[in-house]
Design an enzyme around this catalytic site. Structure first.
Site, PDB file in Angstrom:
ATOM      1  N   HIS A 154       7.180 -23.758  40.590  1.00  0.00           N
ATOM      2  CA  HIS A 154       8.064 -22.964  39.730  1.00  0.00           C
ATOM      3  C   HIS A 154       8.324 -21.581  40.340  1.00  0.00           C
ATOM      4  O   HIS A 154       8.143 -20.543  39.687  1.00  0.00           O
ATOM      5  CB  HIS A 154       7.461 -22.820  38.330  1.00  0.00           C
ATOM      6  CG  HIS A 154       8.498 -22.602  37.271  1.00  0.00           C
ATOM      7  ND1 HIS A 154       8.443 -23.210  36.040  1.00  0.00           N
ATOM      8  CD2 HIS A 154       9.627 -21.865  37.255  1.00  0.00           C
ATOM      9  CE1 HIS A 154       9.475 -22.845  35.313  1.00  0.00           C
ATOM     10  NE2 HIS A 154      10.215 -22.014  36.045  1.00  0.00           N
TER      11      HIS A 154
ATOM     12  N   GLU B 280       3.510 -28.847  33.602  1.00  0.00           N
ATOM     13  CA  GLU B 280       3.068 -27.842  34.575  1.00  0.00           C
ATOM     14  C   GLU B 280       2.169 -26.764  33.970  1.00  0.00           C
ATOM     15  O   GLU B 280       1.405 -26.118  34.696  1.00  0.00           O
ATOM     16  CB  GLU B 280       4.277 -27.186  35.245  1.00  0.00           C
ATOM     17  CG  GLU B 280       5.100 -26.306  34.327  1.00  0.00           C
ATOM     18  CD  GLU B 280       6.308 -25.707  35.029  1.00  0.00           C
ATOM     19  OE1 GLU B 280       6.429 -24.473  35.025  1.00  0.00           O
ATOM     20  OE2 GLU B 280       7.117 -26.474  35.581  1.00  0.00           O
TER      21      GLU B 280
ATOM     22  N   ARG C 153      14.103 -27.245  34.232  1.00  0.00           N
ATOM     23  CA  ARG C 153      12.899 -27.400  33.427  1.00  0.00           C
ATOM     24  C   ARG C 153      12.331 -28.789  33.667  1.00  0.00           C
ATOM     25  O   ARG C 153      13.070 -29.768  33.813  1.00  0.00           O
ATOM     26  CB  ARG C 153      13.206 -27.216  31.927  1.00  0.00           C
ATOM     27  CG  ARG C 153      13.467 -25.777  31.517  1.00  0.00           C
ATOM     28  CD  ARG C 153      12.197 -24.929  31.607  1.00  0.00           C
ATOM     29  NE  ARG C 153      12.405 -23.550  31.167  1.00  0.00           N
ATOM     30  CZ  ARG C 153      12.709 -22.554  31.970  1.00  0.00           C
ATOM     31  NH1 ARG C 153      12.868 -22.790  33.274  1.00  0.00           N
ATOM     32  NH2 ARG C 153      12.853 -21.324  31.504  1.00  0.00           N
TER      33      ARG C 153
END
Length: 335
Positions: free
Chosen positions: A295, A263, A234
């Site tokens: 991601h 993000e 994360r």
């Protein structure tokens, strides 16, 4: 037949989700991200399926509840983007995906490691321009060096097994020691020692208050000047401005980031024609030894298929009044 609206659905994900729910429920898949500005679009849908980059904090659960939503089905293991306690207060059930292929993320973490270490992005950029020099492309053998794994759950363990295959010394840090990692020869040490001794550090812990900015200025200062840092967990695990300052000082051999703290609203979207207003992200992108991806570590056919199947099971369990390991907030009794 329940009405379901799914947010943040990627084009490659959509057919899997629609097929899994076809004929069973009425489903609407949107690429739109769910947040305070868009939450009203869920009105009339009993179930909302959220993605990791949706923001269900602050007032969002209230808007969903007033629109008739009774359940939030998160399509990821992490749920730090959901105000779970507010959902509980409002009687909105919440479930997450408790498990999917750990190999997807662990293998991608190694893809970043190898790409950073062997300067693959720079090398392919050069050869596309017919520049075949090797200047500045020297990497290092990983064999015999030390890998530090923060978080030795399923993904961290899969990462450690690959590191063991490379012949690396293993250091681990976690609240609970994993016997499988112990069997690989991993030594569990305190966090400061891991940062100081590891040549490669990979982050696989959940984002909770105790791990927020786990890699801060102090931790970065402990790391070897030529260490490699990888984050597929994360974004909030790393203090990004502190990382920028570390890189500006010429420290760290390479950094691979598949996640970034801010993000949401950037990753998964085409921003190529816009001005990048996030100065920290823009600065990180300028370093030649930093590789950032959007991601995508989880994004394999196997993992996305498992996430879809788990999401459908969570929805069916909710509608049947059942709870399980994936339940964060149990279903409220129907009026």
């Amino acid at each position: 037949m329940a009405g379901i609206v799914a947010y943040g659905v990627l084009p490659d994900e959509r057919p899997l989700l629609e097929k899994a729910l076809e004929g069973r429920h009425r489903v609407r898949c949107l690429e739109l991200l769910l947040n305070e500005d868009t939450a009203a679009t869920a009105a009339g849908y009993e179930i909302v399926s959220s993605s990791v980059n949706d923001a269900l904090d602050a007032a969002v659960p209230g808007v969903l509840g007033r629109g008739g939503t009774r359940m939030i089905a998160q399509r990821s293991t992490g749920y730090n983007n959901i105000d779970v306690e507010e959902a509980r207060r409002l009687g909105i059930g919440v479930a997450r995906v408790s498990y999917y292929s750990p190999y997807a993320v662990a293998e991608f973490a190694w893809a970043l490691t190898l790409a950073v270490n062997r300067r693959l992005v720079r090398a392919t950029g050069r050869t596309r321009e017919f520049d075949f020099r090797l200047t500045g492309l020297m990497g290092r053998d990983l064999h015999g060096r030390t890998a530090g794994v923060l978080g030795t759950g399923k993904i961290g363990t899969a990462f450690a097994r690959i590191a063991h295959g490379f012949g690396m010394r293993l250091l681990g840090w976690d609240v609970t020691e994993n016997p499988e990692c112990r069997n690989l020869g991993m030594a569990y040490v305190d966090r400061d020692r891991l940062f100081a001794e590891a040549d490669l550090i990979s982050l696989h812990v959940p984002l909770v208050p105790e791990t927020h900015h786990l890699v801060d200025a102090a931790a970065l200062g402990l790391m070897k000047r030529d260490a490699i840092l990888i984050n597929t967990g994360r974004g909030g695990l790393i203090d990004a401005p502190a990382l920028v300052e570390t890189l500006r000082d010429g420290r760290l051999d390479g950094v691979g980031l598949d996640v970034y703290e801010e993000e949401a609203g950037v990753f998964f979207l085409d921003k190529s024609l816009e001005v990048m207003t996030d100065d920290t992200l823009a600065r990180l992108m300028t370093f030649r030894n930093v590789l950032i991806t959007s991601h995508q570590a989880y994004f394999t056919q196997d993992a996305v298929g498992q996430i879809t199947d788990a999401t459908v099971r969570n929805i069916e369990d909710f509608l049947a009044g059942r709870t399980g390991d994936s339940t964060l907030v149990p279903p409220a009794a129907r009026p």
